[in-house]
Design a protein around this motif. Structure first.
Motif: not given
Lengths: 296, 290
Positions: A249, A264, A267-268
Motif C-alpha cells: 500500500i 488504486y 490497495i483497497f
C-alpha cells in the motif's frame, strides 16, 4: 422555579445526547472504514474476480498484470512470525518479572522505561532496522541482503515487546493475592508460583495479549516498508527481501495514483484483507480480555 | 518442571534464580536496544542539526536540505488532530463511563471502540483516501491529515478518560447528588475536574502518537518536496516522519544523515512528551488519596 428546573432538564438531555453522539462516532468510523474499503475494492472484484488472488505472482501494475496475493501474504507471515518469536517470550518473561519478582520501587522505574520503547515512532524503528540492525547482522550472516525480512521482523518484535509485557502484566496483576499466598504457603518458589498458579489463572489475559500482538504485527507498516525492501517475493527465507500487504500500500500510494485506476483499487483490496484479519484478532482479543477482567 | 516434589530444594531454588537471571537479561537487552537506537541516531544526526537545517526547505542536495516545511506541517496537522480528538474523545469517554446503560447497543459501542484501537494505522489512511480525499473532496490537505490522525488517536483519549473517571469513587458523585446536583453538574463540577490529570496524560500520549505516525499520511498523499509553508488547512503538506521516511529511503548516505537528524528531533519530541505524561500520571497517583 419550576420553569428553571424544566430548562435544566432539557439541558441535561441535550448534553447526554451530545455525549452519546461523540461515542457513536466510534461505530460510525468503523462502518466508514469497512464501507469505504468495500466500495473502492468492489470494482476490482467485479472486473477481475476473486480467483486470480490465489496466484503466486503479484504484479498488478505491469502490462500483463498478475494479482496473486500469496507473495504479499508470505512476506507478512514470515515477518509477523519473527516479530512474535521475539516479543511473545521476551514480553511474557518481562511481565512475570514485573508482576511476580520485581520489588515495587524497581517496577515503578522499569515499567515507564519500557513504555518509552513503545513511544518511539515507527519510522525511527525503520531507520534503526535498515541502518543499524541489518549492518550488524551482516557481520554474522554475510549473504544477508541490504533489505531482508529478518531485521525488519526482529526490530518489529522489539517494538511490540512493551505492548505484550504491559498487557500480560495487567492480566497477571489481576490474579488475587490469595492464590499466590496459598502457593507460597505450600512452600513453592516464586517461579513455581508464577508458572503453575499465576500464569494459568491469567491465561485468557495472556492469550489476549498475544492475539493483540499478532494484530499489531500484521498491520505494522513503516518498519517493513523501510527495511524489508519492496519486492513481492514468494519466499519463506528470512534472509530474503519481501513485500507485505502494508508495504505494498505504501509503495503504490508513494507514486502518483489516479483515482479509480486498477492500482488504486488493488490497495483497497489489500486494505480490506488487512482490515478483516485484524478485526477478527481484535474482537477475539477484546472478549478474552473481558473474560479475565470479570473472573475475579 | 512437572515434578517439583521429587526435586531437591536446592535445584528448585536454583531454577528460581535462573529465571530471575533470564528476566534481567531480557530487560537489559530491551533497554540496550533502546539505548543503541537513541545512540545511533544521535551520533549520526546531531552533527547535522543547526539553524540552517531547521529553516531550509527540502533540496536535491543533502547538505542544503532542511526541515522547515516538515516541522511547520507537523504543527498544523497536530493542531487539527487535537481539535478533533480531544473534545470528542473526552465526550465519548464520559458517555461510556457515566451515562451508557448496559445493553446491546452500548456493547456494540464498546466493541467498536476496542476494534478501532487495534485497526492498523494504514487502514485509517485508506479510509481517509477514499472518504476524505475523494468523496468529501477535501484533497490531500492539512485538514484531511489532521482528521485522519484525529480519528486514529481518538481511542487513546477515550480509554484514558474512562480509566481516570473510573478511579473516582462513587461517594463523590453521591455527595453531589445528595445536595441536589444534577448528573451533568456532578460531572462538570466534580468528576471531570478530579480526573484532569489522567485525561491530560492520555491527551499527551495521543499527541505524541500522532506526531510520529507516518503510514496513514503516506496513504493520504502527503508530499515530500514542499517549498512553501501551509497558510490554511486546505494546503498540501508534509510532516516530520514523512520527511524522514523520504530521506531514509534514498540510497545516498548524505541523506541518511539528514534522516537521522529528523529522527533525533522526532525522538526528542515524542520521548519528552511521553516523559511529561509519565510524570503527570505518577504525580496524580501519588497526590490523591481518596
Amino acid at each position: 422555579m419550576r420553569f428553571r428546573r424544566r430548562q435544566g432538564l432539557r439541558l441535561e438531555g441535550l448534553i447526554e445526547a451530545g455525549l452519546a453522539l461523540a461515542a457513536f462516532l466510534a461505530v460510525a468510523v468503523t462502518l466508514g472504514i469497512a464501507g469505504t474499503l468495500l466500495w473502492e475494492a468492489l470494482p476490482f472484484f467485479r472486473e477481475i474476480g476473486v480467483a486470480p488472488l490465489f496466484g503466486t505472482e503479484w504484479a498488478p501494475l505491469f502490462a500483463a498484470p498478475r494479482y496473486g496475493l500469496l507473495p504479499l501474504l508470505s512476506g507478512t507471515l514470515v515477518i509477523t512470525a519473527i516479530a512474535l518469536l521475539v516479543s511473545v517470550p521476551v514480553g511474557t518473561i518481562l511481565a512475570i518479572y514485573l508482576s511476580e519478582y520485581a520489588p515495587s520501587r524497581a517496577r515503578e522505574i522499569l515499567k515507564p522505561a519500557l513504555e518509552l520503547l513503545s513511544a518511539v515512532p515507527t519510522v525511527v524503528y525503520g531507520y534503526f532496522a535498515l541502518l543499524f540492525v541489518t549492518p550488524l547482522l551482516r557481520r554474522f550472516l554475510p549473504d544477508l541482503g541490504a533489505f531482508n525480512m529478518l531485521s525488519a521482523g526482529l526490530v518489529m518484535g522489539l517494538m511490540i515487546v512493551p505492548y505484550v509485557s504491559s498487557l500480560a502484566e495487567d492480566a497477571m496483576r489481576s490474579v488475587p493475592m490469595a492464590l499466590r499466598e496459598a502457593s507460597y504457603a505450600m512452600g513453592a518458589t516464586r517461579l513455581e508460583t508464577s508458572v503453575r498458579v499465576v500464569v494459568p489463572a491469567a491465561f485468557s489475559g495472556l492469550v489476549s495479549a498475544y492475539v493483540l500482538a499478532v494484530s499489531r504485527a500484521v498491520g505494522e507498516t513503516m518498519v517493513v516498508a523501510i527495511a524489508a525492501g519492496m519486492q513481492p517475493n514468494l519466499s519463506l527465507d528470512p534472509r530474503d527481501p519481501a513485500q507485505t500487504v502494508t508495504s505494498y500500500i505504501v509503495q503504490v500510494t508513494l507514486g502518483d495514483l489516479p483515482h479509480g485506476s486498477i492500482g488504486y483499487q488493488t490497495i483497497f483490496v489489500a486494505g480490506l484483507s488487512l482490515f478483516f484479519v485484524t478485526l477478527a484478532f481484535n474482537i477475539g482479543g477484546h472478549f478474552l480480555r473481558r473474560r479475565y477482567r470479570e473472573a475475579y | 518442571m512437572s515434578f517439583e516434589s521429587t526435586l531437591t530444594v536446592r535445584v528448585r531454588r536454583w531454577r528460581d534464580r535462573a529465571f530471575l537471571a533470564l528476566s534481567l537479561l531480557c530487560l537489559a537487552l530491551s533497554l540496550v536496544a533502546l539505548a543503541a537506537l537513541v545512540g545511533d541516531l544521535a551520533s549520526n544526526g546531531l552533527p547535522r542539526i543547526d539553524r540552517a537545517f531547521l529553516t531550509s526547505f527540502p533540496s536535491r542536495f543533502a547538505s542544503e536540505a532542511g526541515l522547515l516545511a516538515a516541522w511547520v506541517g507537523s504543527l498544523f496537522v497536530i493542531l487539527v488532530t487535537a481539535a478533533l480528538a480531544i473534545p470528542i474523545g473526552i465526550a465519548a469517554g464520559v458517555y461510556l463511563e457515566e451515562y451508557a446503560p448496559k445493553n446491546l447497543w452500548t456493547n456494540c459501542l464498546e466493541v467498536a471502540m476496542a476494534n478501532l484501537a487495534g485497526v492498523p494505522s494504514i487502514v485509517f489512511g485508506l479510509m481517509a483516501l477514499g472518504l476524505f480525499v475523494y468523496r468529501f473532496g477535501l484533497g490531500q490537505s492539512v485538514l484531511t491529515a489532521g482528521l485522519t490522525l484525529g480519528l486514529l488517536v481518538l481511542p487513546i483519549v477515550v480509554v484514558a478518560t474512562r480509566e481516570s473517571l473510573r478511579a473516582i469513587p462513587g461517594y463523590i458523585r453521591e455527595a453531589s447528588f445528595a445536595v441536589g446536583g444534577s448528573k451533568w453538574q456532578t460531572i462538570r463540577h466534580h468528576v471531570l475536574p478530579y480526573s484532569t490529570g489522567g485525561i491530560l496524560t492520555g491527551v499527551i500520549v495521543a499527541v505524541s502518537r500522532a506526531l510520529g505516525e507516518t503510514a496513514p499520511l503516506v496513504t493520504v498523499g502527503a508530499l515530500t518536496f514542499i517549498t512553501f509553508l501551509p497558510t490554511s488547512v486546505m494546503d498540501p503538506f508534509t510532516v516530520l516522519p514523512i520527511q524522514m521516511f523520504n530521506w531514509v529511503s534514498r540510497p545516498q548516505e548524505d541523506f541518511h544523515a539528514n534522516a537521522a537528524a529528523a529522527g533525533v528531533l522526532l525522538l526528542l519530541l515524542t520521548l519528552s512528551l511521553n516523559g511529561v505524561a509519565l510524570c503527570l500520571r505518577y504525580r496524580s497517583r501519588k497526590r490523591v488519596h481518596w
